[in-house]
Design a protein around this motif. Sequence first.
Motif, PDB file in Angstrom:
ATOM      1  N   VAL A 112      10.345   0.047  -5.186  1.00 59.46           N
ATOM      2  CA  VAL A 112      10.165   0.980  -4.072  1.00 59.46           C
ATOM      3  C   VAL A 112      10.556   0.269  -2.784  1.00 59.46           C
ATOM      4  O   VAL A 112      10.059  -0.826  -2.498  1.00 59.46           O
ATOM      5  N   GLU A 162       1.169   4.124  -3.007  1.00 64.90           N
ATOM      6  CA  GLU A 162       0.886   5.542  -2.747  1.00 64.90           C
ATOM      7  C   GLU A 162       2.018   6.420  -3.282  1.00 64.90           C
ATOM      8  O   GLU A 162       1.790   7.531  -3.749  1.00 64.90           O
ATOM      9  N   HIS A 163       3.228   5.894  -3.222  1.00 67.25           N
ATOM     10  CA  HIS A 163       4.387   6.630  -3.726  1.00 67.25           C
ATOM     11  C   HIS A 163       4.497   6.521  -5.250  1.00 67.25           C
ATOM     12  O   HIS A 163       4.760   7.518  -5.940  1.00 67.25           O
ATOM     13  N   THR A 164       4.290   5.316  -5.767  1.00 72.11           N
ATOM     14  CA  THR A 164       4.413   5.055  -7.207  1.00 72.11           C
ATOM     15  C   THR A 164       3.171   4.307  -7.667  1.00 72.11           C
ATOM     16  O   THR A 164       3.102   3.078  -7.545  1.00 72.11           O
ATOM     17  N   LYS A 213       7.720   3.976   6.016  1.00 68.33           N
ATOM     18  CA  LYS A 213       8.148   5.114   5.212  1.00 68.33           C
ATOM     19  C   LYS A 213       8.898   4.650   3.969  1.00 68.33           C
ATOM     20  O   LYS A 213       9.557   3.610   3.977  1.00 68.33           O
ATOM     21  N   VAL A 214       8.799   5.443   2.919  1.00 73.73           N
ATOM     22  CA  VAL A 214       9.519   5.138   1.686  1.00 73.73           C
ATOM     23  C   VAL A 214      10.989   5.511   1.867  1.00 73.73           C
ATOM     24  O   VAL A 214      11.321   6.649   2.185  1.00 73.73           O
ATOM     25  N   ALA A 227      13.312   4.873  -4.227  1.00 74.67           N
ATOM     26  CA  ALA A 227      12.677   4.231  -5.371  1.00 74.67           C
ATOM     27  C   ALA A 227      13.595   4.384  -6.572  1.00 74.67           C
ATOM     28  O   ALA A 227      14.324   5.371  -6.688  1.00 74.67           O
ATOM     29  N   ILE A 270      10.607   0.094   1.281  1.00 81.82           N
ATOM     30  CA  ILE A 270       9.793   0.536   2.411  1.00 81.82           C
ATOM     31  C   ILE A 270      10.441   0.089   3.716  1.00 81.82           C
ATOM     32  O   ILE A 270      10.853  -1.068   3.854  1.00 81.82           O
ATOM     33  N   HIS A 275       9.333  -0.058 -11.509  1.00 81.20           N
ATOM     34  CA  HIS A 275       9.938   0.680 -10.403  1.00 81.20           C
ATOM     35  C   HIS A 275      10.066  -0.244  -9.197  1.00 81.20           C
ATOM     36  O   HIS A 275       9.171  -1.055  -8.930  1.00 81.20           O
ATOM     37  N   THR A 311       0.833  -1.206   0.000  1.00 81.74           N
ATOM     38  CA  THR A 311       0.000   0.000   0.000  1.00 81.74           C
ATOM     39  C   THR A 311       0.866   1.253   0.000  1.00 81.74           C
ATOM     40  O   THR A 311       0.616   2.197  -0.768  1.00 81.74           O
ATOM     41  N   ALA A 312       1.889   1.271   0.847  1.00 81.95           N
ATOM     42  CA  ALA A 312       2.777   2.436   0.917  1.00 81.95           C
ATOM     43  C   ALA A 312       3.520   2.645  -0.400  1.00 81.95           C
ATOM     44  O   ALA A 312       3.689   3.782  -0.863  1.00 81.95           O
ATOM     45  N   ALA A 313       3.941   1.555  -1.027  1.00 81.38           N
ATOM     46  CA  ALA A 313       4.667   1.662  -2.286  1.00 81.38           C
ATOM     47  C   ALA A 313       3.774   2.216  -3.394  1.00 81.38           C
ATOM     48  O   ALA A 313       4.210   3.049  -4.201  1.00 81.38           O
TER      49      ALA A 313
END
Length: 203
Positions: free
Chosen positions: A112, A82-84, A120-121, A124, A114, A110, A78-80
Amino acid sequence: MKRNILIAVVTAAALVGGGTATALAVAGDDDDSTSVTRTDDDRDDRGEDRSDDRDGDDDDGAVLAAAPGGVTAAEAITAALEHTPGTAVSAELDDGSWEVDVLAEGDTWHTVRIAPDSGKVLGAQKDDEDDAAEVRAALKGASVTAEDAAKAAAAKGTVVSVDLDDDGGDKGWEAETRASGGDARDWNVDPKTASVTPDRDDD
């Protein structure tokens, strides 16, 4: 009849490469003696061997990071995303962080990273991959995402990796879990129903 009795135990302390050595002399009935020398280094080596046995393979430190209270595979995905934004194709605990592979728009890849403790990211990077067509074909008609597959497999243990199998006829998600005792298991997650079954190739 002459009998030889153990009359002395001699302990000598000597400095051997920074450690101590203990010599034990034992006499028997036939006057033969056995001498055993143990060093601190020997004891340290045995301790290290036991520690290695407990630790298992190199992924265990990462597995602990995914223990309850840490970031799960599903949360890392999910975090990845949101970033990409894109389609997550795999997630794996590697070298102390989650690495999530994302197929983004324009068929660009990509990776990513985490943090497993905070979500947190960490970074990437764009990857040079050319199998976007195969991946999209494998996902065609699938309703179960990588995040869904990770959540489904979590019922079997701590998920340390989830990956799309786009080879052969049995296309779908593969997941690896670790039990509290450290035992690893591989699972197949159906891409349409999210049902979890043991991997037939899992030894």
